[in-house]
Enzyme design. Sequence first.
Site, short mmCIF file in Angstrom:
data_model
loop_
_atom_site.label_atom_id
_atom_site.label_comp_id
_atom_site.label_asym_id
_atom_site.label_seq_id
_atom_site.Cartn_x
_atom_site.Cartn_y
_atom_site.Cartn_z
N ASP A 144 41.53 41.21 36.21
CA ASP A 144 42.93 41.21 36.64
C ASP A 144 43.65 40.07 35.95
OD1 ASP A 144 42.74 43.38 38.43
OD2 ASP A 144 41.96 42.08 40.00
N ASP A 178 45.73 49.10 38.10
CA ASP A 178 46.29 48.97 39.46
C ASP A 178 47.74 49.43 39.50
OD1 ASP A 178 43.87 47.85 40.31
OD2 ASP A 178 44.54 45.82 39.87
#
Length: 200
Positions: A144, A178
């Site tokens: 991420d 995401d």
Amino acid sequence: MSLRKAYLIIFLVLLVDQLSKIFVKTNFILGEEVEVFSWFKILFIENEGMAWGTKIPGTYGKLFLTLFRLVAVTGIGYWLWESVERKNGSNYLIVAIALILAGAFGNIIDSVFYGRIFNDSNAQLATLFSDKPYGAWFHGQVVDMFYFPIWHGVLPSWIPVWGGKDFTFFNAIFNVADMAISTGVGILIFFNKKAFHKTN
């Protein structure tokens, strides 16, 4: 919309997702941060792959999560095929499913392969196709990097639960996969009637 166009959406999302993750993984040390704007930062973290960094406890928790995702992606893939080929679904629905499928598959790639093709990112830059991988197959960490701390401060004491506490909005750190999943779900929620309206 045809399956070919849906597959193109999936391919493009996966391409951008994986290129961004590989770039961050090979150019950032774990925890390293670059400020783009005061409200937008590139911050490299890794997690087990669940929302908000949640972990499934136990020795086989990570393996269970990865296998569950593979089953889920198979189901989503069938949903996409059925919506196009059998039910003549709307473009809203097909785009939404394609985005969700691409996002789910993007994070699965990390979980399945990254443990074997990268070395550790702690205190060093990771190397792609390293001869000293940091983990096993199906036990990779999801990369991420996008962080939007739009506001940070102490909330007024009269606010229930969070009042008087240090608070950051928005404190989630996420990736392209995401974003694709969130966008797909958002389309299904906000354009529900159009998404589930059959075309002739």
